[in-house]
Write an enzyme that holds these catalytic residues in place. Sequence first.
Site, mmCIF file in Angstrom:
data_model
loop_
_atom_site.group_PDB
_atom_site.id
_atom_site.type_symbol
_atom_site.label_atom_id
_atom_site.label_comp_id
_atom_site.label_asym_id
_atom_site.label_seq_id
_atom_site.Cartn_x
_atom_site.Cartn_y
_atom_site.Cartn_z
ATOM 1 N N MET A 75 0.860 -1.233 -0.022
ATOM 2 C CA MET A 75 -0.080 0.021 -0.103
ATOM 3 C C MET A 75 0.752 1.262 -0.040
ATOM 4 O O MET A 75 1.684 1.438 0.991
ATOM 5 C CB MET A 75 -0.825 -0.137 1.159
ATOM 6 C CG MET A 75 -1.786 0.994 1.450
ATOM 7 S SD MET A 75 -2.891 0.717 2.704
ATOM 8 C CE MET A 75 -4.408 1.376 2.243
ATOM 9 N N SER A 76 0.623 2.020 -0.906
ATOM 10 C CA SER A 76 1.427 3.364 -1.181
ATOM 11 C C SER A 76 1.203 4.278 -0.250
ATOM 12 O O SER A 76 -0.072 4.157 0.697
ATOM 13 C CB SER A 76 1.388 3.856 -2.402
ATOM 14 O OG SER A 76 0.027 4.628 -2.650
ATOM 15 N N THR A 77 2.110 5.407 0.092
ATOM 16 C CA THR A 77 1.852 6.449 0.979
ATOM 17 C C THR A 77 0.512 7.243 0.640
ATOM 18 O O THR A 77 -0.147 7.589 1.510
ATOM 19 C CB THR A 77 2.876 7.305 0.953
ATOM 20 O OG1 THR A 77 4.217 6.714 1.068
ATOM 21 C CG2 THR A 77 3.147 8.417 1.997
ATOM 22 N N GLN A 116 -2.251 5.181 1.814
ATOM 23 C CA GLN A 116 -2.446 5.255 3.309
ATOM 24 C C GLN A 116 -3.187 6.640 3.774
ATOM 25 O O GLN A 116 -3.832 6.924 4.622
ATOM 26 C CB GLN A 116 -1.086 5.037 4.122
ATOM 27 C CG GLN A 116 -0.537 3.748 3.801
ATOM 28 C CD GLN A 116 1.007 3.603 4.376
ATOM 29 O OE1 GLN A 116 1.626 4.515 4.514
ATOM 30 N NE2 GLN A 116 1.423 2.329 4.092
#
Length: 177
Positions: free
Chosen positions: A1-3, A6
Site C-alpha cells: 500500500m503506497s503512502t 495510506q
Amino acid sequence: MSTLDQDLASQIERLRAEGCEIIRSEKVSGASRDGRGELEIVLQFLRSGDELVVARLDRLGRDTRDVLNIIHECESRGAFVTVLDPHVTTRGEMGHVILTVLGMVAQMERRFIKERQKDGIERAKASGRYLGGKRRIDRHVVRELLAQGQSVAAAARTLGCSRMQIYRIIGEAPPAV
C-alpha cells in the site's frame, strides 16, 4: 500500500469519524480544477443546507482563487464548507477570512515547492546526475508500428497514448547507432 493510499485511508477514516455519509475521492492534483470530475459531481449535487467537508484545505485546492471559487459555488447553492484540519467552517464570517488566508498560504507553499524542485533539478543537471523523467513509451516500438504501416492514430491506440505523443516521437532525432 503506497503512502498516497495510506493518506487517502486516513482522510476517509477522519471524514467518517466526523459523520460524513457520502465520501467521494479522486487522485489528481489539487493544483487546478482540470480533471477533477469528482469535485464537479459533488458541487453539482450540493443543495441548500448541505455541508462539503474536506480533511485538509489542500484537498479542496491549492490555488487561492480556486478555493474561493469553490466556496462561492457551495454558498451559492446554500451549502457550507468545512475543513477539518485546521477546523474551519464557512458557517460564520470569521471562517471566510481564515479560509482566505489559509488558501493564500497553501498557494504560497505550492510556489515554494515548485521553486525548490526547480532548484534541485538545476543542481542535478549541473552535476550531471539529472536524467529527466522516465520514458513511458518505447521509441523503438513506435517506429516499428509506423514502419509496419500503422497510422499514427492506430499506433497511439495500440500503445494507449495520445497521437501527440506519437508525433513528438516522430519529430525526435533518430537514435544514434
